[in-house]
Design a protein around this motif. Structure first.
Motif, PDB file in Angstrom:
ATOM      1  N   MET A   1      -4.643  -0.730  -0.520  1.00 46.43           N
ATOM      2  CA  MET A   1      -6.066  -0.567  -0.812  1.00 46.43           C
ATOM      3  C   MET A   1      -6.576   0.773  -0.303  1.00 46.43           C
ATOM      4  O   MET A   1      -7.453   1.380  -0.920  1.00 46.43           O
ATOM      5  N   ALA A   2      -6.018   1.258   0.805  1.00 42.59           N
ATOM      6  CA  ALA A   2      -6.394   2.588   1.298  1.00 42.59           C
ATOM      7  C   ALA A   2      -5.958   3.662   0.299  1.00 42.59           C
ATOM      8  O   ALA A   2      -6.691   4.627   0.042  1.00 42.59           O
ATOM      9  N   CYS A   3      -4.776   3.495  -0.280  1.00 41.52           N
ATOM     10  CA  CYS A   3      -4.315   4.425  -1.321  1.00 41.52           C
ATOM     11  C   CYS A   3      -5.232   4.374  -2.536  1.00 41.52           C
ATOM     12  O   CYS A   3      -5.569   5.412  -3.121  1.00 41.52           O
ATOM     13  N   THR A   4      -5.650   3.168  -2.913  1.00 41.78           N
ATOM     14  CA  THR A   4      -6.505   3.020  -4.087  1.00 41.78           C
ATOM     15  C   THR A   4      -7.882   3.619  -3.857  1.00 41.78           C
ATOM     16  O   THR A   4      -8.442   4.274  -4.757  1.00 41.78           O
ATOM     17  N   VAL A   5      -8.438   3.395  -2.674  1.00 43.73           N
ATOM     18  CA  VAL A   5      -9.744   3.987  -2.353  1.00 43.73           C
ATOM     19  C   VAL A   5      -9.667   5.505  -2.429  1.00 43.73           C
ATOM     20  O   VAL A   5     -10.574   6.166  -2.972  1.00 43.73           O
ATOM     21  N   THR A   6      -8.585   6.076  -1.912  1.00 44.08           N
ATOM     22  CA  THR A   6      -8.407   7.527  -1.986  1.00 44.08           C
ATOM     23  C   THR A   6      -8.335   8.004  -3.427  1.00 44.08           C
ATOM     24  O   THR A   6      -8.852   9.078  -3.758  1.00 44.08           O
ATOM     25  N   SER A   7      -7.728   7.206  -4.287  1.00 45.59           N
ATOM     26  CA  SER A   7      -7.551   7.621  -5.682  1.00 45.59           C
ATOM     27  C   SER A   7      -8.846   7.605  -6.473  1.00 45.59           C
ATOM     28  O   SER A   7      -8.991   8.361  -7.440  1.00 45.59           O
TER      29      SER A   7
END
Length: 277
Positions: free
Chosen positions: A246-252
């Motif tokens: 989810m941290a990766c997705t938020v960054t994206s």
């Protein structure tokens, strides 16, 4: 009294309807952001506000995904070029369809709109063969070069907005001796800023989220691919580690979110003016 009671009930149900839609739309987004700040042991907890709040997942981005920010740059480069190409070519095409009068104009515009019914999957193989013959497979060119050849949706969108601009402005400029490129760049484009902003975020987000064509044309190594492909690889590599994913997705999604914050006023204005027209 009955009429007032009816209006009160109507407003109450409208508020409930919009509140329900807000929860449905914003719920997954809030859960994603909340989970990104949770410890791995608490990633399945139902609490919307993490306790404790941690930045450990975002710190892992720099360690576990060394090519994440390179993928962000690749996606941004492709999306920016795609947006620029579509705005220029679709703007010129919409300007021509609105201002010029020529034989077969309606038929040509109808044929352009007819391309809406062609699924993009149908053109994948022909396009791949063309780009393969041109030795472009393995580079970013196939992902953005076609944007400089126009598009049905963008042309239709810009043409519809140009109809709200009084044609007398162009006629007055022509009488004063202004060439068509001057009329397009100095009169029509500045007046179409709301439409350009709305179209830009639609095109940018579509290119940013592109997955299939990125898988087809770009190299398989993580350094040269886009963020959407990288996220799919990270999902397989870090399977079950939802707080980190989810941290990766938020960054994206941050670039799209920031872009929307800057152009939301123009998007609303464009929707209102186009709808009135």
């Amino acid at each position: 009294m009955n009429n007032e009671h009816f209006k009160t009930c109507k407003n109450f149900f409208l508020i409930l309807f919009f509140a329900f839609n807000l929860i449905v739309c914003a719920g997954p987004f809030l859960w994603m952001v909340s989970t990104s700040f949770k410890m791995p042991a608490d990633q399945f907890s139902k609490a919307l506000i993490p306790s404790p709040i941690t930045l450990e997942n975002y710190k892992r981005l720099f360690i576990s995904t060394p090519y994440l920010f390179q993928q962000v740059f690749n996606s941004f480069e492709i999306a920016a070029l795609t947006t620029l190409g579509q705005i220029l070519t679709c703007g010129m095409a919409g300007f021509a369809f609105e201002l010029f009068k020529f034989r077969g104009k309606k038929i040509l515009f109808a044929l352009l709109l007819a391309t809406f019914i062609i699924p993009p999957q149908v053109t994948l193989i022909p396009n791949f063969i063309i780009f393969s013959k041109l030795h472009m497979v393995g580079s970013k060119l196939p992902l953005w070069i076609t944007a400089f050849m126009g598009g049905a949706f963008g042309t239709f969108f810009m043409r519809q907005y140009f109809t709200s601009i009084p044609v007398e402005l162009a006629e007055a400029a022509r009488i004063d001796g202004a060439p068509l490129p001057f009329i397009f760049s100095r009169i029509y484009l500045p007046l179409a800023k709301p439409a350009i902003s709305a179209l830009s975020i639609l095109i940018f987000s579509g290119s940013w989220n592109e997955l299939i064509r990125a898988l087809i044309y770009l190299p398989s190594d993580r350094k040269h691919t886009t963020l959407t492909v990288g996220l799919s690889l990270y999902q397989a590599e870090f399977s079950g580690q939802w707080s980190f994913l989810m941290a990766c997705t938020v960054t994206s999604i941050l670039p799209i979110f920031i872009l929307f914050l800057f152009v939301q006023k123009q998007i609303i204005e464009s929707a209102i003016l186009t709808g009135l027209k």
